[in-house]
Scaffold this active site. Structure first.
Site, short mmCIF file in Angstrom:
data_model
loop_
_atom_site.label_atom_id
_atom_site.label_comp_id
_atom_site.label_asym_id
_atom_site.label_seq_id
_atom_site.Cartn_x
_atom_site.Cartn_y
_atom_site.Cartn_z
CB SER A 22 -0.97 -0.05 1.18
OG SER A 22 -1.96 0.94 1.09
CG ASP A 63 -6.81 -2.34 -3.26
OD1 ASP A 63 -7.27 -1.26 -2.84
OD2 ASP A 63 -5.62 -2.68 -3.12
CG HIS A 68 -5.97 -1.97 0.44
ND1 HIS A 68 -5.09 -1.67 -0.57
CD2 HIS A 68 -5.44 -1.44 1.57
CE1 HIS A 68 -4.10 -0.95 -0.08
NE2 HIS A 68 -4.27 -0.80 1.22
#
Length: 284
Positions: free
Chosen positions: A153, A248, A278
């Protein structure tokens, strides 16, 4: 004469409930035992070390792992190293949130892993975290002949930016990029932001909140250190393994980064996990 009472009996739904509860308890216990056994021979290269960052006395804290000499007899400088940057929107996350993952990577890849606790926004907005990650990578490169960068991320965003920086500055040489559902474009204009922006853990509103704290100055959205996808060129970057999740909000920008790297001659292994959301890399 005392009247005997019938023994209480569990109804079928109650019995099923306790059976399922016992199953999950045993599964959790077995999983914990597995983690303890699997990581028991890892040793800390050092506990927590704080680095100066670009002349700053704050800098990043890092924690290093490797297998014991009994299981991996190579001396430290002969081991490849992965410098790992945690996710959390540049605002949350630390050494402990990603401790298990970094131990798994050290075990599975037979390498040293440096987990980096870079400075976080809003107290330390862009580019503080990026500068810490550059400093941590330089530190690892001073101890190991072969160094990779990785992250999930926001950490994937930082890893991609560090690789670009190292290419443009002539070092340190980066051997590999591990990019797990990375943020690559701060403009938030890709369709998956809208398509997956509600109901799948990471929401569009959360992304906007994190971005506002990390990048309080809107012109910085276009800085390649914040948006690697907007770099003038991706040619000459090290080989990359890029992972995305089908549900995501960051799916499309991650895929776009993989496609553009491949188009510009970078060796890329791309994998999308279509049923995942995610953050799944931390699910166990």
């Amino acid at each position: 004469m005392t009247e005997s009472r019938p023994s209480p009996k569990l109804s079928f739904p109650a019995a099923l409930f306790f059976l399922v509860l016992a199953f999950f308890f045993l599964s959790g216990a077995c999983g914990l035992l597995y983690q303890v056994v699997w990581t028991r021979k890892l040793v800390l290269l050092f506990g927590t070390k704080r680095l100066g960052s670009m002349g700053s006395d704050l800098g990043a804290a890092i924690r290093g792992f490797r297998k014991s000499m009994q299981d991996e007899p190579k001396p430290e400088d002969k081991l490849p190293a992965l410098v790992y940057f945690h996710g959390g929107g540049w605002v949350i996350g630390d050494l402990d949130t990603h401790d298990t993952l970094c131990r798994q990577l050290a075990n599975g890849a037979h390498c040293a892993v440096y987990s980096v606790d870079y400075r976080l926004a809003p107290e330390h907005p862009f580019p503080s975290g990026f500068e810490d990650c550059v400093a941590a990578t330089q530190f690892a490169a001073s101890r190991h002949a072969k160094v990779a960068v990785g992250g999930d991320s926001a950490g994937g965003n930082l890893a991609a930016a560090v690789a670009l920086h190292a290419r443009d500055q002539g070092g340190p040489a980066i051997a590999f990029q591990l990019l797990i559902y990375p943020v690559t474009d701060q403009r938030m204009s890709h369709p998956s932001i809208r398509r997956n922006g509600e109901g799948y853990i990471l929401t569009r509103k959360a992304i906007e909140t994190f971005r506002a704290m990390y990048l309080p100055e809107e012109p910085d959205y276009l800085d390649w250190r914040a948006s690697p996808l907007l770099a003038r060129s991706l040619a000459g970057l090290p080989p990359a393994h890029l992972i995305t999740a089908g549900y995501d909000p960051l799916l499309d920008e991650g895929r776009a980064y993989a496609e553009r790297m491949a188009k510009e001659g970078v060796a890329v292994a791309y994998r999308e996990y279509p049923d995942m959301v995610h953050g799944f890399i931390l699910f166990g």
